[in-house]
Design a protein around this motif. Structure first.
Motif, PDB file in Angstrom:
ATOM      1  N   GLU A  91       0.846  -1.098   0.245  1.00 20.12           N
ATOM      2  CA  GLU A  91      -0.023  -0.036   0.069  1.00 20.12           C
ATOM      3  C   GLU A  91       1.012   1.224  -0.190  1.00 20.12           C
ATOM      4  OE1 GLU A  91      -2.924  -0.159   2.908  1.00 20.12           O
ATOM      5  OE2 GLU A  91      -3.641  -2.161   2.548  1.00 20.12           O
ATOM      6  N   GLY A  92       2.068   0.947  -0.189  1.00 24.71           N
ATOM      7  CA  GLY A  92       3.132   2.290  -0.146  1.00 24.71           C
ATOM      8  C   GLY A  92       3.840   2.325  -1.451  1.00 24.71           C
ATOM      9  N   THR A  93       5.028   3.081  -1.004  1.00 27.50           N
ATOM     10  CA  THR A  93       5.725   3.285  -2.383  1.00 27.50           C
ATOM     11  C   THR A  93       7.068   3.235  -2.293  1.00 27.50           C
ATOM     12  OG1 THR A  93       4.177   5.259  -3.154  1.00 27.50           O
ATOM     13  CG2 THR A  93       6.422   5.090  -4.001  1.00 27.50           C
ATOM     14  N   ARG A  94       7.848   2.569  -3.050  1.00 24.99           N
ATOM     15  CA  ARG A  94       9.222   2.339  -3.044  1.00 24.99           C
ATOM     16  C   ARG A  94       9.973   3.453  -3.636  1.00 24.99           C
ATOM     17  NH1 ARG A  94      13.467  -1.620  -5.394  1.00 24.99           N
ATOM     18  NH2 ARG A  94      15.035  -1.880  -3.549  1.00 24.99           N
ATOM     19  N   VAL A  95      10.951   4.288  -3.343  1.00 20.69           N
ATOM     20  CA  VAL A  95      11.559   5.405  -3.883  1.00 20.69           C
ATOM     21  C   VAL A  95      12.891   5.003  -3.780  1.00 20.69           C
ATOM     22  CG1 VAL A  95      12.036   7.988  -3.552  1.00 20.69           C
ATOM     23  CG2 VAL A  95       9.829   7.226  -2.740  1.00 20.69           C
ATOM     24  N   ILE A  96      13.598   5.324  -4.924  1.00 16.14           N
ATOM     25  CA  ILE A  96      14.956   4.939  -5.163  1.00 16.14           C
ATOM     26  C   ILE A  96      15.562   6.663  -5.596  1.00 16.14           C
ATOM     27  CG2 ILE A  96      16.737   4.084  -6.653  1.00 16.14           C
ATOM     28  CD1 ILE A  96      14.850   1.673  -6.922  1.00 16.14           C
ATOM     29  N   TRP A  97      16.184   7.083  -4.966  1.00 14.13           N
ATOM     30  CA  TRP A  97      16.978   8.437  -5.561  1.00 14.13           C
ATOM     31  C   TRP A  97      18.259   7.781  -5.668  1.00 14.13           C
ATOM     32  CZ3 TRP A  97      17.512  12.673  -1.091  1.00 14.13           C
ATOM     33  CH2 TRP A  97      18.102  14.205  -1.728  1.00 14.13           C
ATOM     34  N   ARG A  98      18.490   8.206  -7.134  1.00 14.76           N
ATOM     35  CA  ARG A  98      19.905   7.872  -7.826  1.00 14.76           C
ATOM     36  C   ARG A  98      20.545   9.065  -8.332  1.00 14.76           C
ATOM     37  NH1 ARG A  98      22.038   3.255 -10.744  1.00 14.76           N
ATOM     38  NH2 ARG A  98      22.857   3.952 -12.483  1.00 14.76           N
ATOM     39  N   MET A  99      21.793   9.251  -8.404  1.00 14.03           N
ATOM     40  CA  MET A  99      22.601  10.457  -8.818  1.00 14.03           C
ATOM     41  C   MET A  99      23.707   9.732  -9.790  1.00 14.03           C
ATOM     42  SD  MET A  99      24.583  13.551  -6.939  1.00 14.03           S
ATOM     43  CE  MET A  99      26.153  12.514  -6.342  1.00 14.03           C
ATOM     44  N   GLU A 100      23.417  10.343 -10.912  1.00 13.82           N
ATOM     45  CA  GLU A 100      24.897   9.837 -11.849  1.00 13.82           C
ATOM     46  C   GLU A 100      25.668  10.901 -12.287  1.00 13.82           C
ATOM     47  OE1 GLU A 100      25.071   7.141 -15.894  1.00 13.82           O
ATOM     48  OE2 GLU A 100      23.339   6.767 -14.489  1.00 13.82           O
ATOM     49  N   SER A 101      27.054  10.682 -12.130  1.00 13.92           N
ATOM     50  CA  SER A 101      27.743  12.156 -12.293  1.00 13.92           C
ATOM     51  C   SER A 101      28.970  11.491 -13.151  1.00 13.92           C
ATOM     52  CB  SER A 101      28.249  12.721 -10.977  1.00 13.92           C
ATOM     53  OG  SER A 101      27.281  13.061 -10.346  1.00 13.92           O
ATOM     54  N   PRO A 102      29.540  12.184 -14.251  1.00 10.60           N
ATOM     55  CA  PRO A 102      30.667  11.886 -14.813  1.00 10.60           C
ATOM     56  C   PRO A 102      31.933  11.777 -13.709  1.00 10.60           C
ATOM     57  CG  PRO A 102      29.907  13.783 -15.611  1.00 10.60           C
ATOM     58  CD  PRO A 102      28.910  13.521 -14.618  1.00 10.60           C
ATOM     59  N   LYS A 103      32.670  10.962 -13.969  1.00  8.00           N
ATOM     60  CA  LYS A 103      34.011  10.853 -13.161  1.00  8.00           C
ATOM     61  C   LYS A 103      34.786  11.855 -13.699  1.00  8.00           C
ATOM     62  CE  LYS A 103      35.329   7.123 -11.434  1.00  8.00           C
ATOM     63  NZ  LYS A 103      35.898   5.827 -10.995  1.00  8.00           N
ATOM     64  N   THR A 104      35.300  12.749 -12.554  1.00  2.38           N
ATOM     65  CA  THR A 104      36.018  13.817 -12.558  1.00  2.38           C
ATOM     66  C   THR A 104      36.989  13.747 -11.737  1.00  2.38           C
ATOM     67  OG1 THR A 104      34.900  14.820 -10.834  1.00  2.38           O
ATOM     68  CG2 THR A 104      33.869  15.243 -12.925  1.00  2.38           C
ATOM     69  N   PHE A 105      37.956  14.799 -11.842  1.00  2.00           N
ATOM     70  CA  PHE A 105      39.186  14.780 -10.894  1.00  2.00           C
ATOM     71  C   PHE A 105      38.682  14.815  -9.496  1.00  2.00           C
ATOM     72  CE2 PHE A 105      42.246  17.501  -8.543  1.00  2.00           C
ATOM     73  CZ  PHE A 105      43.439  17.036  -8.825  1.00  2.00           C
ATOM     74  N   PHE A 106      37.763  15.555  -9.231  1.00  2.00           N
ATOM     75  CA  PHE A 106      37.186  15.631  -7.690  1.00  2.00           C
ATOM     76  C   PHE A 106      37.028  14.383  -7.362  1.00  2.00           C
ATOM     77  CE2 PHE A 106      33.307  16.195  -4.800  1.00  2.00           C
ATOM     78  CZ  PHE A 106      34.084  17.044  -3.706  1.00  2.00           C
ATOM     79  N   SER A 107      36.030  13.677  -7.837  1.00  2.00           N
ATOM     80  CA  SER A 107      35.496  12.192  -7.774  1.00  2.00           C
ATOM     81  C   SER A 107      36.669  11.190  -7.617  1.00  2.00           C
ATOM     82  CB  SER A 107      34.369  11.655  -8.681  1.00  2.00           C
ATOM     83  OG  SER A 107      34.824  11.560  -9.848  1.00  2.00           O
ATOM     84  N   ARG A 108      37.734  11.424  -8.317  1.00  2.00           N
ATOM     85  CA  ARG A 108      38.767  10.470  -7.913  1.00  2.00           C
ATOM     86  C   ARG A 108      39.350  10.572  -6.648  1.00  2.00           C
ATOM     87  NH1 ARG A 108      40.013  12.202 -13.276  1.00  2.00           N
ATOM     88  NH2 ARG A 108      39.649  10.199 -14.849  1.00  2.00           N
ATOM     89  N   PHE A 109      39.179  11.747  -5.915  1.00  2.00           N
ATOM     90  CA  PHE A 109      39.734  11.851  -4.693  1.00  2.00           C
ATOM     91  C   PHE A 109      38.879  11.841  -3.426  1.00  2.00           C
ATOM     92  CE2 PHE A 109      42.828  13.678  -7.629  1.00  2.00           C
ATOM     93  CZ  PHE A 109      43.963  13.194  -7.356  1.00  2.00           C
ATOM     94  N   PHE A 110      37.555  12.101  -3.796  1.00  2.00           N
ATOM     95  CA  PHE A 110      36.454  12.088  -2.842  1.00  2.00           C
ATOM     96  C   PHE A 110      35.430  11.047  -3.167  1.00  2.00           C
ATOM     97  CE2 PHE A 110      38.092  16.408  -2.491  1.00  2.00           C
ATOM     98  CZ  PHE A 110      38.481  16.626  -1.415  1.00  2.00           C
ATOM     99  N   ASN A 111      35.111  10.178  -2.155  1.00  2.00           N
ATOM    100  CA  ASN A 111      34.186   9.161  -2.373  1.00  2.00           C
ATOM    101  C   ASN A 111      32.689   9.641  -2.137  1.00  2.00           C
ATOM    102  OD1 ASN A 111      32.111   7.174  -1.894  1.00  2.00           O
ATOM    103  ND2 ASN A 111      33.581   5.835  -1.056  1.00  2.00           N
ATOM    104  N   LEU A 112      32.099   9.857  -3.436  1.00  2.00           N
ATOM    105  CA  LEU A 112      30.742  10.708  -3.595  1.00  2.00           C
ATOM    106  C   LEU A 112      29.658  10.104  -2.858  1.00  2.00           C
ATOM    107  CD1 LEU A 112      30.626  12.102  -7.360  1.00  2.00           C
ATOM    108  CD2 LEU A 112      30.933  13.521  -5.087  1.00  2.00           C
TER     109      LEU A 112
END
Length: 149
Positions: free
Chosen positions: A106-127
């Motif tokens: 009787e409810g709703t399953r919600v999936i929140w998904r973010m997709e980002s290009p791999k960048t210099f920033f994301s190589r050093f920080f775990n998004l």
């Protein structure tokens, strides 16, 4: 090595999709549940377009923690919302956000998904570590707002 970085969290909300969808699709309603709300009480906000309609936008400009950027509704269907997210501060980034809504009992399953290009920033920080907890908090708050209506 993947060309994109994905962060995804899921929550079951004991409310029908029809109650959850406007809370996600209508950007002014994010004030009610966003995990970042209150980060900067003096933050400026601007909304354009018809809330919940493709092309509507939300832009913000805040302190160092809130940063600055914009969201644009790209797609609204009964089963979810697609959002184009651009940050201009504290760092530049561009991501695609998808809220998927599916019936679960009787409810709703919600999936929140973010997709980002791999960048210099994301190589050093775990998004996932950086924003995953925010997604979890936001989904809990979304659940509370939707279930209290």
């Amino acid at each position: 090595m993947a060309a994109t970085v994905v962060v995804e969290r899921t929550e079951t909300i004991h409310a029908p999709r029809e109650a959850v969808l406007p809370l996600v699709a209508e950007l002014p309603k994010w004030i009610e549940w966003s995990p970042w709300e209150g980060t900067d009480p003096a933050m400026s906000r601007e909304y354009t377009g018809t809330p919940g309609a493709v092309g509507s936008t939300y832009s913000w400009n805040g302190n160092r923690k809130a940063g600055a950027g914009s969201m644009r509704i790209e797609d609204v269907q009964d089963d979810g919302v697609g959002i184009d997210l651009v940050f201009t501060r504290p760092f530049r980034s561009h991501s695609l956000i998808r809220f998927s809504l599916t019936d679960e009992g009787e409810g709703t399953r919600v999936i929140w998904r973010m997709e980002s290009p791999k960048t210099f920033f994301s190589r050093f920080f775990n998004l996932d570590r950086l924003v995953g907890g925010d997604f979890e908090k936001g989904l809990r708050q979304l659940r509370q707002v939707a279930e209290d209506r």
